[in-house]
Design a protein around this motif. Structure first.
Motif, PDB file in Angstrom:
ATOM      1  N   VAL A 215       0.836  -1.286  -0.007  1.00  8.49           N
ATOM      2  CA  VAL A 215       0.009  -0.075  -0.115  1.00  8.49           C
ATOM      3  C   VAL A 215       0.864   1.185   0.037  1.00  8.49           C
ATOM      4  O   VAL A 215       0.660   2.212  -0.657  1.00  8.49           O
ATOM      5  N   LEU A 216       1.898   1.143   0.844  1.00  7.70           N
ATOM      6  CA  LEU A 216       2.864   2.613   1.024  1.00  7.70           C
ATOM      7  C   LEU A 216       3.362   2.741  -0.268  1.00  7.70           C
ATOM      8  O   LEU A 216       3.934   3.868  -0.682  1.00  7.70           O
ATOM      9  N   ARG A 217       3.841   1.727  -1.169  1.00 16.45           N
ATOM     10  CA  ARG A 217       4.475   1.822  -2.360  1.00 16.45           C
ATOM     11  C   ARG A 217       3.870   2.641  -3.328  1.00 16.45           C
ATOM     12  O   ARG A 217       4.464   3.430  -4.121  1.00 16.45           O
ATOM     13  N   SER A 218       2.727   2.529  -3.341  1.00 12.32           N
ATOM     14  CA  SER A 218       1.658   3.261  -4.394  1.00 12.32           C
ATOM     15  C   SER A 218       1.051   4.464  -3.748  1.00 12.32           C
ATOM     16  O   SER A 218       0.204   5.150  -4.684  1.00 12.32           O
ATOM     17  N   GLN A 219       1.328   4.800  -2.572  1.00 11.40           N
ATOM     18  CA  GLN A 219       0.581   5.981  -1.525  1.00 11.40           C
ATOM     19  C   GLN A 219       1.195   7.048  -2.240  1.00 11.40           C
ATOM     20  O   GLN A 219       2.166   7.363  -2.237  1.00 11.40           O
ATOM     21  N   LYS A 220       0.278   8.261  -2.237  1.00  9.76           N
ATOM     22  CA  LYS A 220       0.514   9.378  -2.757  1.00  9.76           C
ATOM     23  C   LYS A 220       1.003  10.274  -1.434  1.00  9.76           C
ATOM     24  O   LYS A 220       0.397   9.841  -0.383  1.00  9.76           O
ATOM     25  N   LYS A 221       1.845  11.162  -1.737  1.00  5.70           N
ATOM     26  CA  LYS A 221       2.027  12.084  -0.291  1.00  5.70           C
ATOM     27  C   LYS A 221       0.773  12.503   0.277  1.00  5.70           C
ATOM     28  O   LYS A 221       0.057  13.243  -0.443  1.00  5.70           O
ATOM     29  N   GLY A 222       0.765  12.745   1.450  1.00  6.97           N
ATOM     30  CA  GLY A 222      -0.564  13.281   2.297  1.00  6.97           C
ATOM     31  C   GLY A 222      -0.263  14.594   2.796  1.00  6.97           C
ATOM     32  O   GLY A 222       0.579  15.397   2.125  1.00  6.97           O
ATOM     33  N   LYS A 223      -0.665  14.896   3.995  1.00 13.13           N
ATOM     34  CA  LYS A 223      -0.720  16.461   4.457  1.00 13.13           C
ATOM     35  C   LYS A 223       0.874  16.574   4.947  1.00 13.13           C
ATOM     36  O   LYS A 223       1.506  15.584   5.148  1.00 13.13           O
ATOM     37  N   GLY A 224       1.211  17.634   4.627  1.00 18.54           N
ATOM     38  CA  GLY A 224       2.571  18.168   4.765  1.00 18.54           C
ATOM     39  C   GLY A 224       3.555  17.564   3.993  1.00 18.54           C
ATOM     40  O   GLY A 224       4.816  17.850   4.208  1.00 18.54           O
ATOM     41  N   GLY A 225       2.982  17.089   2.883  1.00 22.13           N
ATOM     42  CA  GLY A 225       4.018  16.382   1.778  1.00 22.13           C
ATOM     43  C   GLY A 225       4.552  15.237   2.359  1.00 22.13           C
ATOM     44  O   GLY A 225       5.667  14.689   1.714  1.00 22.13           O
ATOM     45  N   GLU A 226       4.157  14.422   3.502  1.00 18.68           N
ATOM     46  CA  GLU A 226       4.653  13.413   4.094  1.00 18.68           C
ATOM     47  C   GLU A 226       3.778  12.128   3.885  1.00 18.68           C
ATOM     48  O   GLU A 226       2.790  12.016   3.277  1.00 18.68           O
ATOM     49  N   ILE A 227       4.381  10.863   3.799  1.00 20.93           N
ATOM     50  CA  ILE A 227       3.610   9.455   3.577  1.00 20.93           C
ATOM     51  C   ILE A 227       3.274   9.276   5.160  1.00 20.93           C
ATOM     52  O   ILE A 227       4.196   8.712   5.723  1.00 20.93           O
ATOM     53  N   HIS A 228       2.253   9.266   5.304  1.00 17.70           N
ATOM     54  CA  HIS A 228       1.516   8.646   6.534  1.00 17.70           C
ATOM     55  C   HIS A 228       1.131   7.513   6.698  1.00 17.70           C
ATOM     56  O   HIS A 228       0.464   6.858   5.720  1.00 17.70           O
ATOM     57  N   ILE A 229       1.327   6.685   7.967  1.00 18.77           N
ATOM     58  CA  ILE A 229       1.044   5.613   8.012  1.00 18.77           C
ATOM     59  C   ILE A 229      -0.451   5.356   8.026  1.00 18.77           C
ATOM     60  O   ILE A 229      -1.130   4.501   7.756  1.00 18.77           O
ATOM     61  N   THR A 230      -0.985   6.648   8.739  1.00 17.89           N
ATOM     62  CA  THR A 230      -2.436   6.534   8.840  1.00 17.89           C
ATOM     63  C   THR A 230      -3.480   6.307   7.744  1.00 17.89           C
ATOM     64  O   THR A 230      -4.123   5.652   7.669  1.00 17.89           O
TER      65      THR A 230
END
Ligand code: G1P
Length: 272
Positions: A215-230
């Motif tokens: 899931v993390l591999r294809s996840q786009k950056k979230g809030k604050g430009g970070e990859i969140h585990i949430t």
């Protein structure tokens, strides 16, 4: 069995400046010991055999804290009969054997930290802990591992927070609640009071399935430009992965801000 724990240690600690301009927040002492050691003790007591520290390459102090044999050998040579010194060195050596380093040179979020560890993950599930969330008096990781054994599922440590403060936390949606746990049907990172599905907050302990890596591999950056585990957890829940909230029994001690850090010192010294 849960044998590995990932500990992301690449945060800037801006809420603890100026202390963190020279010392990483995880090494700030609480009652004479860095908060990171409290986390390691909790994990060892819960059966963890390996720690994966995610650190920036240009911040050598954490490595130095655990891997400074030369320094200890030199003073031990001078003070051969110093029992206390020997004990300290023994303690550090015990941790040393269990630690692996993985590098995250920019703080790009907890999801990115987990992603950087994929090569080393051996089992179907692993533990992830945020080092500025201390839980004292009862071993939270142990409780979570017991709930994982029972449910064969992913687990998140949680506690009720004041409704007015929900936007400080990741907040969980609750179903099938019993006294100490519930099934999670939703996660929202730092919601407004209106958006919040409950006032059960995520506290920094997670038992995560290895498949979260995909899931993390294809996840786009979230809030604050970070990859969140949430965000990755949210995707897994949508895809019917079971996550349980473990309403832990211990006392939560926040060490992430200057005020809470001072408070945590008082709370922990009162405990001893
Ligand atoms: C992180 C998580 C959040 C969780 C919190 C616990 O936020 O993203 O879901 O509730 O830790 O301390 P942070 O403290 O990094 O803002």
């Amino acid at each position: 069995m849960i044998k590995q724990a990932i500990i992301p240690l690449a945060g800037l600690g801006t809420r603890l400046l100026p202390l963190t301009s020279v010392i990483p927040k995880e090494l700030l002492p609480i009652n004479g010991k860095p908060n990171l050691e409290y986390i390691l003790e909790e994990c060892i007591d819960a059966g963890i055999k390996q720690f994966i520290f995610v650190v920036p390459k240009n911040r050598p102090s954490i490595k130095k804290y655990f891997f400074n044999d030369k320094f200890y050998r030199k003073i031990l040579k001078k003070k051969k009969n110093d029992k206390k010194l020997k004990q300290v060195f023994k303690r550090i050596k015990k941790y040393q054997k269990m630690i692996k380093f993985v590098y995250q040179n920019k703080p790009q979020g907890t999801g990115d930290a987990v992603l950087k560890c994929y090569k080393y993950l051996k089992d179907k599930y692993f533990l992830m802990l945020l080092a500025d969330d201390l839980i004292i008096k009862k071993n939270c990781s142990k409780e979570m591992i017991a709930l994982h054994k029972k449910t064969k599922s992913a687990i998140i440590a949680t506690k009720k927070v004041n409704r007015n403060n929900v936007s400080r936390w990741g907040i969980l949606g609750v179903t099938n609640k019993t006294k100490n746990s519930f099934l999670i049907n939703e996660v929202i990172e730092k919601p407004s009071i209106k958006q919040a599905p409950s006032n059960f907050a995520i506290i920094g302990r997670y038992i995560l399935p290895k498949k979260i890596i995909n899931v993390l591999r294809s996840q786009k950056k979230g809030k604050g430009g970070e990859i969140h585990i949430t965000d990755a957890i949210k995707t897994l829940i949508k895809n019917d992965e079971k996550f349980f909230g473990n309403i832990f029994k211990g006392k939560y001690v926040d060490c992430g801000t200057l005020e809470s850090y001072i408070n945590s010192n008082l709370k922990i010294s009162r405990k001893n």
